[in-house]
Design a protein around this motif. Structure first.
Motif, PDB file in Angstrom:
ATOM      1  N   MET A   1      35.967 -65.443   0.813  1.00 44.76           N
ATOM      2  CA  MET A   1      34.770 -66.163   0.428  1.00 44.76           C
ATOM      3  C   MET A   1      34.624 -67.394   1.329  1.00 44.76           C
ATOM      4  O   MET A   1      35.605 -68.032   1.654  1.00 44.76           O
ATOM      5  N   LYS A   2      33.401 -67.690   1.650  1.00 45.19           N
ATOM      6  CA  LYS A   2      33.145 -68.776   2.590  1.00 45.19           C
ATOM      7  C   LYS A   2      32.955 -70.129   1.924  1.00 45.19           C
ATOM      8  O   LYS A   2      33.005 -71.144   2.580  1.00 45.19           O
ATOM      9  N   PHE A   3      32.694 -70.145   0.621  1.00 42.28           N
ATOM     10  CA  PHE A   3      32.423 -71.399  -0.069  1.00 42.28           C
ATOM     11  C   PHE A   3      33.494 -71.686  -1.108  1.00 42.28           C
ATOM     12  O   PHE A   3      34.128 -70.777  -1.623  1.00 42.28           O
ATOM     13  N   ASN A   4      33.651 -72.970  -1.404  1.00 46.26           N
ATOM     14  CA  ASN A   4      34.554 -73.402  -2.459  1.00 46.26           C
ATOM     15  C   ASN A   4      33.733 -74.061  -3.558  1.00 46.26           C
ATOM     16  O   ASN A   4      32.642 -74.561  -3.309  1.00 46.26           O
ATOM     17  N   THR A   5      34.294 -74.086  -4.754  1.00 54.27           N
ATOM     18  CA  THR A   5      33.637 -74.744  -5.878  1.00 54.27           C
ATOM     19  C   THR A   5      33.285 -76.171  -5.483  1.00 54.27           C
ATOM     20  O   THR A   5      34.095 -76.867  -4.871  1.00 54.27           O
ATOM     21  N   GLY A   6      32.066 -76.575  -5.791  1.00 55.10           N
ATOM     22  CA  GLY A   6      31.601 -77.923  -5.456  1.00 55.10           C
ATOM     23  C   GLY A   6      30.792 -77.984  -4.178  1.00 55.10           C
ATOM     24  O   GLY A   6      30.041 -78.933  -3.960  1.00 55.10           O
ATOM     25  N   ASP A   7      30.928 -76.978  -3.311  1.00 53.11           N
ATOM     26  CA  ASP A   7      30.176 -76.980  -2.047  1.00 53.11           C
ATOM     27  C   ASP A   7      28.669 -76.890  -2.322  1.00 53.11           C
ATOM     28  O   ASP A   7      28.240 -76.194  -3.239  1.00 53.11           O
ATOM     29  N   LEU A   8      27.898 -77.577  -1.471  1.00 56.77           N
ATOM     30  CA  LEU A   8      26.445 -77.453  -1.508  1.00 56.77           C
ATOM     31  C   LEU A   8      26.088 -76.156  -0.787  1.00 56.77           C
ATOM     32  O   LEU A   8      26.494 -75.951   0.358  1.00 56.77           O
ATOM     33  N   ILE A   9      25.368 -75.282  -1.455  1.00 59.02           N
ATOM     34  CA  ILE A   9      24.977 -74.008  -0.843  1.00 59.02           C
ATOM     35  C   ILE A   9      23.722 -74.260  -0.001  1.00 59.02           C
ATOM     36  O   ILE A   9      22.748 -74.824  -0.499  1.00 59.02           O
ATOM     37  N   PRO A  10      23.757 -73.862   1.275  1.00 55.70           N
ATOM     38  CA  PRO A  10      22.568 -74.079   2.112  1.00 55.70           C
ATOM     39  C   PRO A  10      21.377 -73.276   1.588  1.00 55.70           C
ATOM     40  O   PRO A  10      21.555 -72.182   1.049  1.00 55.70           O
ATOM     41  N   ASP A  11      20.191 -73.843   1.740  1.00 60.35           N
ATOM     42  CA  ASP A  11      18.991 -73.128   1.320  1.00 60.35           C
ATOM     43  C   ASP A  11      18.884 -71.851   2.148  1.00 60.35           C
ATOM     44  O   ASP A  11      19.245 -71.822   3.320  1.00 60.35           O
ATOM     45  N   PHE A  12      18.440 -70.793   1.533  1.00 61.48           N
ATOM     46  CA  PHE A  12      18.233 -69.544   2.264  1.00 61.48           C
ATOM     47  C   PHE A  12      16.931 -68.907   1.809  1.00 61.48           C
ATOM     48  O   PHE A  12      16.430 -69.206   0.732  1.00 61.48           O
ATOM     49  N   GLU A  13      16.399 -68.063   2.690  1.00 61.54           N
ATOM     50  CA  GLU A  13      15.204 -67.296   2.371  1.00 61.54           C
ATOM     51  C   GLU A  13      15.626 -65.839   2.294  1.00 61.54           C
ATOM     52  O   GLU A  13      16.469 -65.396   3.077  1.00 61.54           O
ATOM     53  N   ALA A  14      15.061 -65.107   1.336  1.00 56.55           N
ATOM     54  CA  ALA A  14      15.430 -63.706   1.179  1.00 56.55           C
ATOM     55  C   ALA A  14      14.230 -62.907   0.681  1.00 56.55           C
ATOM     56  O   ALA A  14      13.310 -63.462   0.085  1.00 56.55           O
ATOM     57  N   THR A  15      14.262 -61.597   0.928  1.00 61.71           N
ATOM     58  CA  THR A  15      13.188 -60.700   0.509  1.00 61.71           C
ATOM     59  C   THR A  15      13.601 -59.983  -0.769  1.00 61.71           C
ATOM     60  O   THR A  15      14.703 -59.439  -0.847  1.00 61.71           O
ATOM     61  N   ILE A  16      12.698 -59.987  -1.760  1.00 63.60           N
ATOM     62  CA  ILE A  16      12.981 -59.292  -3.020  1.00 63.60           C
ATOM     63  C   ILE A  16      12.235 -57.959  -3.078  1.00 63.60           C
ATOM     64  O   ILE A  16      11.492 -57.627  -2.144  1.00 63.60           O
ATOM     65  N   GLN A  17      12.432 -57.240  -4.171  1.00 61.21           N
ATOM     66  CA  GLN A  17      11.959 -55.856  -4.327  1.00 61.21           C
ATOM     67  C   GLN A  17      10.480 -55.635  -4.035  1.00 61.21           C
ATOM     68  O   GLN A  17      10.100 -54.570  -3.569  1.00 61.21           O
ATOM     69  N   ASP A  18       9.617 -56.624  -4.273  1.00 59.94           N
ATOM     70  CA  ASP A  18       8.176 -56.406  -4.041  1.00 59.94           C
ATOM     71  C   ASP A  18       7.750 -56.791  -2.623  1.00 59.94           C
ATOM     72  O   ASP A  18       6.570 -56.779  -2.301  1.00 59.94           O
ATOM     73  N   GLY A  19       8.736 -57.152  -1.778  1.00 65.86           N
ATOM     74  CA  GLY A  19       8.442 -57.491  -0.392  1.00 65.86           C
ATOM     75  C   GLY A  19       8.163 -58.968  -0.175  1.00 65.86           C
ATOM     76  O   GLY A  19       8.028 -59.423   0.960  1.00 65.86           O
ATOM     77  N   SER A  20       8.053 -59.744  -1.256  1.00 63.31           N
ATOM     78  CA  SER A  20       7.809 -61.183  -1.107  1.00 63.31           C
ATOM     79  C   SER A  20       9.129 -61.900  -0.817  1.00 63.31           C
ATOM     80  O   SER A  20      10.216 -61.335  -0.980  1.00 63.31           O
ATOM     81  N   THR A  21       9.024 -63.155  -0.364  1.00 68.76           N
ATOM     82  CA  THR A  21      10.229 -63.907  -0.053  1.00 68.76           C
ATOM     83  C   THR A  21      10.448 -65.007  -1.084  1.00 68.76           C
ATOM     84  O   THR A  21       9.490 -65.551  -1.653  1.00 68.76           O
ATOM     85  N   ILE A  22      11.711 -65.293  -1.302  1.00 70.32           N
ATOM     86  CA  ILE A  22      12.111 -66.389  -2.188  1.00 70.32           C
ATOM     87  C   ILE A  22      13.061 -67.294  -1.413  1.00 70.32           C
ATOM     88  O   ILE A  22      13.626 -66.886  -0.399  1.00 70.32           O
ATOM     89  N   ASN A  23      13.211 -68.520  -1.897  1.00 72.47           N
ATOM     90  CA  ASN A  23      14.158 -69.471  -1.314  1.00 72.47           C
ATOM     91  C   ASN A  23      15.046 -69.984  -2.435  1.00 72.47           C
ATOM     92  O   ASN A  23      14.574 -70.151  -3.560  1.00 72.47           O
ATOM     93  N   LEU A  24      16.291 -70.278  -2.109  1.00 74.40           N
ATOM     94  CA  LEU A  24      17.193 -70.853  -3.114  1.00 74.40           C
ATOM     95  C   LEU A  24      16.617 -72.164  -3.650  1.00 74.40           C
ATOM     96  O   LEU A  24      16.677 -72.432  -4.848  1.00 74.40           O
ATOM     97  N   SER A  25      16.011 -72.960  -2.777  1.00 75.72           N
ATOM     98  CA  SER A  25      15.503 -74.279  -3.174  1.00 75.72           C
ATOM     99  C   SER A  25      14.428 -74.218  -4.261  1.00 75.72           C
ATOM    100  O   SER A  25      14.243 -75.179  -5.004  1.00 75.72           O
ATOM    101  N   GLN A  26      13.736 -73.085  -4.384  1.00 80.68           N
ATOM    102  CA  GLN A  26      12.696 -72.984  -5.417  1.00 80.68           C
ATOM    103  C   GLN A  26      13.292 -72.955  -6.827  1.00 80.68           C
ATOM    104  O   GLN A  26      12.572 -73.125  -7.799  1.00 80.68           O
TER     105      GLN A  26
END
Length: 149
Positions: A1-26
């Motif tokens: 695993m690349k992260f440890n407990t307490g680490d800030l997870i970088p914002d990421f963009e990803a595609t979901i089932q309907d083809g739209s994109t989401i971001n962690l920051s939302q």
């Protein structure tokens, strides 16, 4: 695993089932359950997904958002959601960007044969975007209890 407990997870963009994109920051202000699983419509993955579905109202009550991640296509994810009435989004990660970010694309072994695949694991990210917990030994039938306990 690349992260440890307490680490800030970088914002990421990803595609979901309907083809739209989401971001962690939302999802700031909510807890995020990011669960990585190998494949849609396989027995253990279905058990895990349905365990989370069956307890979805409890997750919502406690302020959680659930996001599943696999390398399957958006089309496969939509069929999986429709077939099992899953109330949460599934991220399609065919290029393995999220898998690589979280260190979940690993060498596995079955019947003496080595291959690359998804390490079934769950990351719980708190309201401020910090990693709160990592569950590496996921028990599909008890996954909700593993997350909420």
């Amino acid at each position: 695993m690349k992260f440890n407990t307490g680490d800030l997870i970088p914002d990421f963009e990803a595609t979901i089932q309907d083809g739209s994109t989401i971001n962690l920051s939302q999802f700031k202000g909510k807890k995020v359950v990011l669960f990585f699983y190998p494949k849609d419509n396989t027995p253990t993955c279905t058990t895990e997904a349905c365990n989370l579905r069956d307890n979805y109202k409890e997750f919502q009550k406690r302020g959680y958002v659930i996001l599943g991640v696999s390398t399957d296509s958006t089309k496969s994810h939509q069929k999986f959601i429709d077939k099992f009435d899953l109330p949460y989004d599934l991220i399609s990660d065919p290029d393995k960007k999220l898998h690589e970010l979280f260190g979940t694309w690993v060498e596995k072994q079955m019947y003496g044969r080595k291959y690359m695949g998804t390490a079934r694991s769950t990351f719980i990210i708190n309201e401020e975007g910090h990693l709160e917990n990592i569950i590496e030994k996921v028990k599909a039938k008890e996954h909700t209890n593993q997350i909420l306990s």
